[in-house]
Motif scaffolding. Structure first.
Motif, PDB file in Angstrom:
ATOM      1  N   PRO A  99       0.817  -1.229   0.000  1.00 57.16           N
ATOM      2  CA  PRO A  99       0.000   0.000   0.000  1.00 57.16           C
ATOM      3  C   PRO A  99       0.841   1.265   0.000  1.00 57.16           C
ATOM      4  O   PRO A  99       0.491   2.254  -0.658  1.00 57.16           O
ATOM      5  CB  PRO A  99      -0.825  -0.131   1.291  1.00 57.16           C
ATOM      6  CG  PRO A  99      -0.911  -1.603   1.522  1.00 57.16           C
ATOM      7  CD  PRO A  99       0.418  -2.139   1.095  1.00 57.16           C
ATOM      8  N   ASN A 100       1.952   1.235   0.713  1.00 61.37           N
ATOM      9  CA  ASN A 100       2.802   2.421   0.782  1.00 61.37           C
ATOM     10  C   ASN A 100       3.595   2.623  -0.503  1.00 61.37           C
ATOM     11  O   ASN A 100       3.750   3.755  -0.975  1.00 61.37           O
ATOM     12  CB  ASN A 100       3.756   2.310   1.973  1.00 61.37           C
ATOM     13  CG  ASN A 100       4.546   3.583   2.174  1.00 61.37           C
ATOM     14  OD1 ASN A 100       3.983   4.663   2.324  1.00 61.37           O
ATOM     15  ND2 ASN A 100       5.860   3.466   2.154  1.00 61.37           N
ATOM     16  N   ILE A 101       4.089   1.536  -1.093  1.00 59.46           N
ATOM     17  CA  ILE A 101       4.811   1.648  -2.360  1.00 59.46           C
ATOM     18  C   ILE A 101       3.901   2.234  -3.435  1.00 59.46           C
ATOM     19  O   ILE A 101       4.323   3.075  -4.250  1.00 59.46           O
ATOM     20  CB  ILE A 101       5.347   0.275  -2.805  1.00 59.46           C
ATOM     21  CG1 ILE A 101       6.336  -0.276  -1.776  1.00 59.46           C
ATOM     22  CG2 ILE A 101       6.000   0.374  -4.177  1.00 59.46           C
ATOM     23  CD1 ILE A 101       7.588   0.544  -1.620  1.00 59.46           C
ATOM     24  N   LEU A 102       2.655   1.811  -3.441  1.00 58.09           N
ATOM     25  CA  LEU A 102       1.696   2.339  -4.414  1.00 58.09           C
ATOM     26  C   LEU A 102       1.529   3.851  -4.264  1.00 58.09           C
ATOM     27  O   LEU A 102       1.557   4.597  -5.256  1.00 58.09           O
ATOM     28  CB  LEU A 102       0.337   1.652  -4.244  1.00 58.09           C
ATOM     29  CG  LEU A 102       0.217   0.226  -4.776  1.00 58.09           C
ATOM     30  CD1 LEU A 102      -1.056  -0.433  -4.255  1.00 58.09           C
ATOM     31  CD2 LEU A 102       0.223   0.213  -6.307  1.00 58.09           C
ATOM     32  N   VAL A 103       1.371   4.308  -3.028  1.00 55.12           N
ATOM     33  CA  VAL A 103       1.188   5.745  -2.796  1.00 55.12           C
ATOM     34  C   VAL A 103       2.448   6.515  -3.172  1.00 55.12           C
ATOM     35  O   VAL A 103       2.380   7.580  -3.798  1.00 55.12           O
ATOM     36  CB  VAL A 103       0.808   6.017  -1.325  1.00 55.12           C
ATOM     37  CG1 VAL A 103       0.730   7.514  -1.068  1.00 55.12           C
ATOM     38  CG2 VAL A 103      -0.530   5.379  -0.983  1.00 55.12           C
ATOM     39  N   ALA A 104       3.597   5.969  -2.806  1.00 59.28           N
ATOM     40  CA  ALA A 104       4.858   6.650  -3.119  1.00 59.28           C
ATOM     41  C   ALA A 104       5.043   6.781  -4.624  1.00 59.28           C
ATOM     42  O   ALA A 104       5.423   7.858  -5.131  1.00 59.28           O
ATOM     43  CB  ALA A 104       6.022   5.880  -2.494  1.00 59.28           C
ATOM     44  N   ALA A 105       4.788   5.707  -5.354  1.00 58.14           N
ATOM     45  CA  ALA A 105       4.956   5.740  -6.807  1.00 58.14           C
ATOM     46  C   ALA A 105       3.963   6.699  -7.453  1.00 58.14           C
ATOM     47  O   ALA A 105       4.308   7.454  -8.375  1.00 58.14           O
ATOM     48  CB  ALA A 105       4.803   4.334  -7.379  1.00 58.14           C
ATOM     49  N   ARG A 106       2.724   6.675  -6.991  1.00 53.40           N
ATOM     50  CA  ARG A 106       1.724   7.594  -7.541  1.00 53.40           C
ATOM     51  C   ARG A 106       2.084   9.044  -7.241  1.00 53.40           C
ATOM     52  O   ARG A 106       1.825   9.944  -8.056  1.00 53.40           O
ATOM     53  CB  ARG A 106       0.343   7.255  -6.972  1.00 53.40           C
ATOM     54  CG  ARG A 106      -0.258   5.979  -7.568  1.00 53.40           C
ATOM     55  CD  ARG A 106      -1.488   5.539  -6.816  1.00 53.40           C
ATOM     56  NE  ARG A 106      -2.067   4.320  -7.394  1.00 53.40           N
ATOM     57  CZ  ARG A 106      -2.788   3.454  -6.714  1.00 53.40           C
ATOM     58  NH1 ARG A 106      -3.040   3.654  -5.427  1.00 53.40           N
ATOM     59  NH2 ARG A 106      -3.265   2.374  -7.309  1.00 53.40           N
TER      60      ARG A 106
END
Length: 205
Positions: A134-141
């Motif tokens: 979930p955090n990787i997704l937010v960081a990439a976005r």
């Protein structure tokens, strides 16, 4: 205080809140407020409970629960730090909880077009709970929102061996806007090579 027909009766305790000495009486009222979606009353009661019993972990945990319910991430983080100082939760649980709060704060910031702030919160969460999808997704976005698609793709590539996931793969391909289907297929193969034996990689290609 009159109550509506069918409303759980906690009024007698609520009316005599200043005299309620049992922590479980406070707990009952706060939980009932939350159940009834009366978050303002829950916050006020939880704050009073915490002020009245500053050394009681239960009081801090209930205040934490209310702040999370209200999505007051900064306030929740403050209470979480107090729980750590009072040794009220295992360190791993504290780290995971803080990472989750930071990720939610990042998600909210991104929704309000504060991409740089979102990335900073996500970076803090990554230090506490590395390779959490979930955090990787937010960081990439957050990077993509700042027109840093290459950096976002690189972040996913680095994370892939440790947390290969369909959503990360979909986001990775979405960063290749304007490319042909063949180019996207080649990009998928490139990402999969970072973790060739992972089931997610095999499904991705």
């Amino acid at each position: 205080v009159k109550t509506h027909v069918g409303e759980p009766v906690v009024a007698d305790i609520a009316n005599n809140m200043m005299e309620a000495t049992s922590p479980y009486a406070w707990k009952q009222i706060i939980e009932q407020h939350l159940k009834d979606n009366r978050t303002a009353e829950a916050l006020q009661t939880a704050t009073n409970f915490s002020d009245k019993h500053p050394q009681l972990p239960m009081a801090k945990k209930l205040l934490f629960d209310v702040q999370v319910r209200l999505r007051n991430w900064d306030k929740a983080l403050q209470v979480l730090e107090l729980l750590r100082l009072h040794h009220a939760m295992p360190r791993k649980d504290w780290r995971d909880a803080k990472a989750a709060l930071l990720t939610e704060r990042a998600r909210d910031a991104l929704e309000h077009n504060h991409a740089a702030q979102a990335f900073e919160s996500a970076l803090q969460a990554e230090r506490l709970r590395p390779h959490w999808v979930p955090n990787i997704l937010v960081a990439a976005r957050s990077l993509a929102k700042q027109d840093k698609a290459k950096e976002a793709a690189s972040l996913i590539e680095r994370a892939w061996p440790n947390c290969a996931h369909e959503q990360l793969g979909d986001l990775y391909l979405s960063l290749r806007t304007g490319r042909s289907d063949l180019q996207k297929a080649q990009a998928a193969e490139k990402l999969a090579k970072h973790a060739p034996t992972n089931p997610a990689s095999r499904l991705f290609v």
